[in-house]
Design a protein around this motif. Structure first.
Motif, PDB file in Angstrom:
ATOM      1  N   SER A  79      84.980 -74.491  39.705  1.00  0.00           N
ATOM      2  CA  SER A  79      84.700 -75.913  39.473  1.00  0.00           C
ATOM      3  C   SER A  79      83.948 -76.149  38.176  1.00  0.00           C
ATOM      4  O   SER A  79      83.978 -77.250  37.629  1.00  0.00           O
ATOM      5  N   MET A  80      83.263 -75.135  37.677  1.00  0.00           N
ATOM      6  CA  MET A  80      82.537 -75.258  36.423  1.00  0.00           C
ATOM      7  C   MET A  80      83.452 -75.049  35.224  1.00  0.00           C
ATOM      8  O   MET A  80      83.202 -75.571  34.133  1.00  0.00           O
ATOM      9  N   LEU A  81      84.534 -74.291  35.402  1.00  0.00           N
ATOM     10  CA  LEU A  81      85.344 -73.833  34.267  1.00  0.00           C
ATOM     11  C   LEU A  81      86.282 -74.894  33.709  1.00  0.00           C
ATOM     12  O   LEU A  81      86.569 -74.904  32.510  1.00  0.00           O
ATOM     13  N   ASN A  82      86.772 -75.798  34.574  1.00  0.00           N
ATOM     14  CA  ASN A  82      87.766 -76.774  34.117  1.00  0.00           C
ATOM     15  C   ASN A  82      87.305 -77.612  32.920  1.00  0.00           C
ATOM     16  O   ASN A  82      88.059 -77.785  31.954  1.00  0.00           O
ATOM     17  N   PRO A  83      86.074 -78.184  32.925  1.00  0.00           N
ATOM     18  CA  PRO A  83      85.637 -78.954  31.752  1.00  0.00           C
ATOM     19  C   PRO A  83      85.624 -78.138  30.472  1.00  0.00           C
ATOM     20  O   PRO A  83      85.914 -78.670  29.388  1.00  0.00           O
ATOM     21  N   PHE A  84      85.311 -76.855  30.558  1.00  0.00           N
ATOM     22  CA  PHE A  84      85.321 -76.000  29.366  1.00  0.00           C
ATOM     23  C   PHE A  84      86.750 -75.801  28.852  1.00  0.00           C
ATOM     24  O   PHE A  84      86.975 -75.723  27.640  1.00  0.00           O
ATOM     25  N   ILE A  85      87.708 -75.731  29.774  1.00  0.00           N
ATOM     26  CA  ILE A  85      89.106 -75.617  29.363  1.00  0.00           C
ATOM     27  C   ILE A  85      89.554 -76.891  28.657  1.00  0.00           C
ATOM     28  O   ILE A  85      90.215 -76.840  27.610  1.00  0.00           O
ATOM     29  N   TYR A  86      89.175 -78.050  29.212  1.00  0.00           N
ATOM     30  CA  TYR A  86      89.517 -79.324  28.570  1.00  0.00           C
ATOM     31  C   TYR A  86      88.887 -79.410  27.178  1.00  0.00           C
ATOM     32  O   TYR A  86      89.518 -79.869  26.220  1.00  0.00           O
ATOM     33  N   LEU A 118      81.853 -82.795  43.365  1.00  0.00           N
ATOM     34  CA  LEU A 118      81.324 -82.692  44.732  1.00  0.00           C
ATOM     35  C   LEU A 118      80.969 -81.245  45.084  1.00  0.00           C
ATOM     36  O   LEU A 118      80.030 -80.998  45.842  1.00  0.00           O
ATOM     37  N   VAL A 119      81.707 -80.300  44.512  1.00  0.00           N
ATOM     38  CA  VAL A 119      81.345 -78.891  44.709  1.00  0.00           C
ATOM     39  C   VAL A 119      79.959 -78.640  44.126  1.00  0.00           C
ATOM     40  O   VAL A 119      79.110 -77.999  44.749  1.00  0.00           O
ATOM     41  N   GLY A 120      79.718 -79.182  42.921  1.00  0.00           N
ATOM     42  CA  GLY A 120      78.420 -78.989  42.283  1.00  0.00           C
ATOM     43  C   GLY A 120      77.296 -79.735  42.968  1.00  0.00           C
ATOM     44  O   GLY A 120      76.168 -79.223  43.063  1.00  0.00           O
ATOM     45  N   VAL A 121      77.577 -80.939  43.463  1.00  0.00           N
ATOM     46  CA  VAL A 121      76.534 -81.780  44.050  1.00  0.00           C
ATOM     47  C   VAL A 121      76.254 -81.424  45.512  1.00  0.00           C
ATOM     48  O   VAL A 121      75.097 -81.438  45.948  1.00  0.00           O
ATOM     49  N   VAL A 122      77.303 -81.104  46.249  1.00  0.00           N
ATOM     50  CA  VAL A 122      77.150 -80.887  47.693  1.00  0.00           C
ATOM     51  C   VAL A 122      77.265 -79.417  48.092  1.00  0.00           C
ATOM     52  O   VAL A 122      76.366 -78.854  48.709  1.00  0.00           O
TER      53      VAL A 122
END
Length: 328
Positions: free
Chosen positions: A291-298, A86-90
Motif C-alpha cells: 500500500s505504500m509502494l503505489n504512490p512511489f510508482i506513480y 485505509l490500510v495505513g490509517v486502520v
C-alpha cells in the motif's frame, strides 16, 4: 493480510516469540524492558505507516482537486488509493497493536474488528486492480469504442460493486467466526476453508485473471504497434500506452508482495512444522507494505502526479484556485 494462518499455542515454538513479548509462568506477557529490536521494529512500522498515509493522501487530493485528472481510469486509481489509505490509517495501527492486544493468542472483539477491516481493504485492493485491468483492456484492445464504453458512470458502478463485495466479505469474517486469532480446536474443514479455498477465491483467481488480461493487452498492443493498417482514430495514444505500462507495474508489485504470504497459507496444512512466527509476520508486513509502494510508482512514471505533488506540498491550492491548472 486477508487471512492469517491458523496457529495454536502448542504449535508455537516457545523460543520463537515476538521480541516485545516474554514467556512467564506459561503465558506470554508484554516485556517491561523492550529490546532494541522491539523498539526498532515499531519505529520502522511507524515510518511505513506514515509514508503510506501521506503518499496515498497525495494521490487522492491530486485526482479529486485537479479537473484534468477527472477521467474513469483515474477514478479507479482513486479507489485503489482510498483502499491503500485505509490500510495505513486502520490496518497498520491495528497490526502494530496486535502484539499488545494478544491477537496471536486469543480471539477478542478487537481482533475480529481488525480482521474485518483487514479483509475488506485487502479484497478491495484486489478487486480495484481487476477493474483497472479491465479498463486497460478496453483502452488498448478497443480504442475506438473505449470512451463510450468505459465512462465515468461505468467506473462509478465498478467502484461501488468493488467496495460492496469487499465489505460483505469483511463482515462475513465476523459473522462466520473466522478470525486471524488462534484456533485451539481446529477441524480439517476449517483448515481447508481458511488456508486453501479462501486464498484461491480471494487472491489466486483474481491474480490469474489479471495476468491473462495484461498478457492479452500486451499481445494486442504489439500487434497494433507493428500494423500499418490501423486508422488514425484507432491508434493507441502514447498516454494510454504509458498508463497501461504503469498500471501493469502496479499490478506486478502487488503480486510480488502478496504471493509469498498466500503461498505460505495454502501450503501450511502440508508442512510438518509450523513456520516461525518471525517469518509469518515478515510475510504479513510485506503484503501491507504494498500500500505504500503505489504512490512511489506513480511519482516515478507520471509527470502529472509529480506536478500535482509540488503544487500540493507548497500549499498553492490554498492560496488560489488551481483546479483547472494544466498538469505536465
Amino acid at each position: 493480510m486477508t487471512m492469517r494462518l491458523f496457529l495454536t499455542l502448542k504449535d508455537m515454538n516457545w523460543t520463537d516469540i515476538h521480541p516485545c513479548f516474554e514467556f512467564y509462568n506459561a503465558t506470554y506477557i508484554i516485556s517491561h524492558n523492550p529490546s532494541i529490536l522491539c523498539v526498532f521494529i515499531y519505529i520502522v512500522l511507524f515510518c511505513l505507516c506514515l509514508a503510506t498515509v501521506c503518499g496515498n493522501l497525495l494521490v487522492i487530493i491530486s485526482i479529486v482537486y485537479f479537473k484534468q485528472l477527472h477521467i474513469p481510469t483515474n477514478y479507479l486509481i482513486l479507489s485503489l488509493a482510498v483502499a491503500d489509505l485505509l490500510v495505513g490509517v486502520v490496518v497498520f495501527p491495528f497490526s502494530m497493536a496486535q502484539t499488545l492486544t494478544s491477537c496471536l493468542y486469543q480471539e477478542t472483539v478487537f481482533c475480529k474488528i481488525r480482521d474485518c477491516f483487514d479483509v475488506t481493504v485487502s479484497t478491495s485492493s484486489i478487486l480495484n486492480l481487476c477493474c483497472i485491468s479491465i479498463d486497460r483492456y478496453y483502452a488498448i484492445c478497443n480504442p475506438l469504442t473505449y470512451k463510450n464504453t468505459v465512462t465515468v458512470r461505468v467506473a462509478g458502478v465498478m467502484i461501488f460493486m468493488t467496495w460492496s463485495v469487499a465489505a460483505m466479505i469483511g463482515i462475513s469474517i465476523i459473522i462466520g467466526g473466522h478470525s486471524q486469532g488462534t484456533c485451539d480446536e481446529m477441524c480439517l474443514v476449517d483448515v481447508v476453508l481458511t488456508n486453501v479455498t479462501g486464498p484461491i477465491l480471494a487472491f489466486f483467481t483474481p491474480a490469474v485473471l489479471m495476468i491473462c488480461i495484461y498478457m492479452k493487452i500486451f499481445i494486442v498492443a504489439q500487434r497494433q504497434r507493428n500494423s500499418i493498417q490501423i486508422s488514425k482514430g484507432g491508434v493507441i495514444s502514447k498516454t494510454e500506452r504509458k498508463a497501461t505500462k504503469t498500471l501493469a507495474i502496479v499490478m506486478g508489485v502487488f503480486l510480488l508482495c502478496m504471493t509469498p504470504y498466500f503461498l505460505c497459507i495454502v501450503f501450511l496444512p502440508l508442512a510438518s512444522e509450523t513456520p516461525p512466527f518471525s517469518l509469518i509476520e515478515a510475510l504479513n508486513w510485506l503484503t501491507l507494505s504494498n500500500s505504500m509502494l503505489n504512490p512511489f510508482i506513480y511519482a516515478f512514471f507520471y509527470s502529472w502526479f509529480r506536478s500535482a505533488c509540488k503544487i500540493i506540498a507548497f500549499g498553492q491550492i490554498f492560496k488560489s484556485n488551481l483546479a483547472n491548472t494544466k498538469l505536465m
